[in-house]
Design an enzyme around this catalytic site. Structure first.
Site, PDB file in Angstrom:
ATOM      1  N   GLY A  13       4.198   3.737   3.944  1.00  0.00           N
ATOM      2  CA  GLY A  13       4.934   2.912   4.230  1.00  0.00           C
ATOM      3  C   GLY A  13       6.378   3.086   4.301  1.00  0.00           C
ATOM      4  N   TYR A  41      10.160  11.811   4.661  1.00  0.00           N
ATOM      5  CA  TYR A  41       8.284  12.739   3.822  1.00  0.00           C
ATOM      6  C   TYR A  41       9.180  14.874   4.359  1.00  0.00           C
ATOM      7  CZ  TYR A  41       6.393   9.214   1.020  1.00  0.00           C
ATOM      8  OH  TYR A  41       6.383   7.511   0.983  1.00  0.00           O
ATOM      9  N   HIS A  76      12.187  11.538  -0.711  1.00  0.00           N
ATOM     10  CA  HIS A  76      10.733  11.474  -0.680  1.00  0.00           C
ATOM     11  C   HIS A  76       9.799  13.560  -1.578  1.00  0.00           C
ATOM     12  CE1 HIS A  76      10.931   7.964  -0.537  1.00  0.00           C
ATOM     13  NE2 HIS A  76      10.127   7.080   0.831  1.00  0.00           N
TER      14      HIS A  76
HETATM   15  C1  FMN Z   1       0.133   0.195  -4.602  1.00  0.00           C
HETATM   16  C2  FMN Z   1       1.430   0.465  -3.427  1.00  0.00           C
HETATM   17  C3  FMN Z   1       2.078   1.317  -3.954  1.00  0.00           C
HETATM   18  C4  FMN Z   1       2.639   2.089  -2.713  1.00  0.00           C
HETATM   19  N1  FMN Z   1       3.584   3.486  -2.736  1.00  0.00           N
HETATM   20  C5  FMN Z   1       3.620   3.921  -1.857  1.00  0.00           C
HETATM   21  C6  FMN Z   1       4.302   5.582  -1.624  1.00  0.00           C
HETATM   22  O1  FMN Z   1       3.940   6.021  -2.618  1.00  0.00           O
HETATM   23  N2  FMN Z   1       4.856   5.509  -0.583  1.00  0.00           N
HETATM   24  C7  FMN Z   1       4.584   5.364   0.378  1.00  0.00           C
HETATM   25  O2  FMN Z   1       5.714   5.992   1.349  1.00  0.00           O
HETATM   26  N3  FMN Z   1       4.202   3.725   0.912  1.00  0.00           N
HETATM   27  C8  FMN Z   1       3.641   3.256  -0.137  1.00  0.00           C
HETATM   28  N4  FMN Z   1       3.442   1.611  -0.858  1.00  0.00           N
HETATM   29  C9  FMN Z   1       2.776   1.466   0.820  1.00  0.00           C
HETATM   30  C10 FMN Z   1       1.430   1.374   1.663  1.00  0.00           C
HETATM   31  O3  FMN Z   1       1.165   2.664   1.917  1.00  0.00           O
HETATM   32  C11 FMN Z   1       1.487   0.800   2.983  1.00  0.00           C
HETATM   33  O4  FMN Z   1       1.594  -0.651   3.144  1.00  0.00           O
HETATM   34  C12 FMN Z   1       0.588   1.627   3.914  1.00  0.00           C
HETATM   35  O5  FMN Z   1      -0.011   2.676   3.858  1.00  0.00           O
HETATM   36  C13 FMN Z   1       0.817   0.430   4.989  1.00  0.00           C
HETATM   37  O6  FMN Z   1      -0.577   0.906   5.502  1.00  0.00           O
HETATM   38  P1  FMN Z   1      -2.357  -0.160   5.882  1.00  0.00           P
HETATM   39  O7  FMN Z   1      -1.430  -1.528   6.427  1.00  0.00           O
HETATM   40  O8  FMN Z   1      -3.044  -0.268   6.874  1.00  0.00           O
HETATM   41  O9  FMN Z   1      -2.240  -1.005   4.367  1.00  0.00           O
HETATM   42  C14 FMN Z   1       2.451   1.712  -1.370  1.00  0.00           C
HETATM   43  C15 FMN Z   1       1.660   0.248  -1.402  1.00  0.00           C
HETATM   44  C16 FMN Z   1       0.921   0.132  -2.236  1.00  0.00           C
HETATM   45  C17 FMN Z   1       0.629  -1.622  -2.180  1.00  0.00           C
END
Ligand code: FMN
Length: 327
Positions: free
Chosen positions: A147, A153, A159
Site C-alpha cells: 500500500g 520504504y 516505514h
Molecule cells: C490487513 C491489511 C494490512 C495491510 N498492511 C500493510 C502494510 O503493513 N504496509 C503496506 O504498505 N500496505 C499494507 N496494506 C495494503 C496492502 O498491501 C495493499 O492494499 C495491497 O498490496 C494492494 O495489492 P492488491 O490490490 O493486489 O491487494 C494492508 C492491507 C490490509 C488489508
C-alpha cells in the site's frame, strides 16, 4: 529445466497481486520450467497449526509441535494436506512467496503455511540450517504488492527499508532453511496504479523471470562464520559515517538514487548490514549517513565505500566495533 513452487496468498483472484503471481507462473512455464502453484485461498488451506498437522500422535497429553513433527517425520505421520506441501517444498529449485504486504508481513494464511509445512526434522533441525539447510543451492523470491510508496520504504523513509521489513522472511524463513533470497520484486502502491503502470510492471516481471536463475542472490551470514561456543560473529563489523560535502549544490538531505542503488548492492552482497540517515530537513553540512558494515578489515571497508565518495559524499569516520559474547 528447473522446478518452481509459487505459494500465493491473496483472497481476490482479480487483484494485482494475483495477476503478478499468474504472470510470473506463465513466464516461467514459457521458459520450460515446471511450475507448481499453491493458491492458498483457492485450495482453502487451513493455516492454524495444531493436531490437525498430524495423523500420528507422539504424546496425547501435551501438544509440543516440534516433538510431533519429529515423530511424524519418522512415521510418515503428516496430514495429507501438509505432506503434499512439504513434498512441493522439497522438490522446488525456486520458491516464490507471492503476497500483499499486510502489517509489515505475510498474510496469516501464508504464515500458517510456513508454520505447518517447514516441519522440524523433516525440513530443518539443529545444524540442518543456513548453508547446511534443505534449500542449499536453491533460490527464493518474494513477489510483493504494497500500500505504501517506494519512498516510505527507502532509507530514512517512514516505514524503514523494505529490506528491514522483509528480513523475517529472507533471513528467518528462506535463508534459515538454506534458500538464498533474491532481491524482492515489489509493486509499490499497487491499489493506486493506472492500467498502463500495471502493464509495465507485469512486463518487467516477465523480464525478471527470464533471468531469475542467473541473477545474484542476497548474501547472508553463514553459520560457519559464527563462533560455535559463543554464537558471536567472527567477521568484524565497522560503523562508517558519511557526510555530504558542504560546498556542493543546494540539494539537501537524504541519499540520491544512484547512492541508494549502490548501497542496495552492498546489502545484497552481505557487506552492508543496516544504515541510518539524518532527516531530510538536515542542512548538507549536518547531514550524516551511518553504515553498519561487515567485512574482514578496514581497508576493504574503505575500498567498498570509495565509489560513494566520487560524488558529493565523503567518509568522515570508520570505527571498528568490538564484538562481545552476549551474557
Ligand atoms: C490487513 C491489511 C494490512 C495491510 N498492511 C500493510 C502494510 O503493513 N504496509 C503496506 O504498505 N500496505 C499494507 N496494506 C495494503 C496492502 O498491501 C495493499 O492494499 C495491497 O498490496 C494492494 O495489492 P492488491 O490490490 O493486489 O491487494 C494492508 C492491507 C490490509 C488489508
Amino acid at each position: 529445466m528447473s522446478k518452481v513452487l509459487i505459494v500465493h496468498a491473496h483472497h481476490e483472484p482479480q487483484s494485482f497481486s494475483s495477476s503478478m503471481a499468474k504472470t510470473a507462473a506463465g513466464a516461467l512455464k514459457a521458459q520450460g520450467h515446471e511450475v507448481v502453484f499453491s493458491d492458498l485461498h483457492a485450495m482453502g488451506f487451513q493455516p492454524v497449526s495444531d493436531r490437525r498437522n498430524f495423523r500420528t500422535t507422539a504424546d496425547a497429553s501435551y501438544l509440543k509441535q516440534q516433538q510431533e513433527e519429529a515423530f511424524a517425520t519418522e512415521h510418515g505421520g503428516f496430514a495429507p494436506e501438509v505432506e503434499d506441501e512439504i513434498r512441493k517444498l522439497e522438490a522446488c529449485d525456486l520458491l516464490v512467496f507471492s503476497f500483499p504486504l499486510w502489517w509489515f508481513g505475510m498474510p496469516a494464511i501464508l504464515k500458517g503455511w510456513v508454520d505447518r509445512v517447514f516441519a522440524y526434522k523433516r525440513i530443518y533441525s539443529r545444524g540442518k540450517w543456513y548453508e547446511n539447510g534443505v534449500g542449499h543451492g536453491k533460490r527464493a523470491l518474494v513477489l510483493l504488492t504494497t500500500g505504501g510508496s517506494a519512498a516510505k520504504y527507502s532509507p530514512g523513509g517512514l516505514h524503514g527499508t523494505i529490506e528491514n521489513v522483509l528480513s523475517p522472511v529472507h533471513l528467518g524463513i528462506f535463508w534459515f532453511n538454506g534458500f538464498s533470497p533474491l532481491p524482492p520484486f515489489v509493486a509499490w502502491e499497487a491499489a493506486h496504479l493506472s492500467d498502463a503502470e500495471r502493464g509495465s510492471i507485469l512486463k518487467n516481471l516477465e523480464l525478471r523471470m527470464a533471468g531469475i536463475f542467473a541473477e545474484p542472490v542476497i548474501e547472508l551470514p553463514r553459520v560457519a562464520e559464527f563462533d560455535p561456543a559463543t554464537a558471536v560473529d567472527t567477521v568484524p563489523r565497522f560503523m562508517v559515517t558519511l557526510r555530504r560535502n558542504a560546498q556542493t549544490e543546494s540539494v539537501s538531505g537524504s541519499l540520491r538514487p544512484e547512492e541508494t542503488e549502490y548501497l542496495r548492492d552492498l546489502h545484497r552482497q552481505g557487506k552492508l548490514l543496516s544504515l541510518q540517515v539524518s532527516s531530510n530537513t538536515a542542512k548538507n553540512a549536518e547531514w550524516r549517513c551511518f553504515l553498519l558494515m561487515r567485512e574482514r578489515d578496514v581497508e576493504t571497508v574503505r575500498t567498498l565505500c570509495s565509489p560513494l565518495t566520487r560524488g558529493s559524499l565523503s567518509i568522515s569516520e570508520i570505527t571498528a566495533l568490538e564484538t562481545t559474547a552476549a551474557v
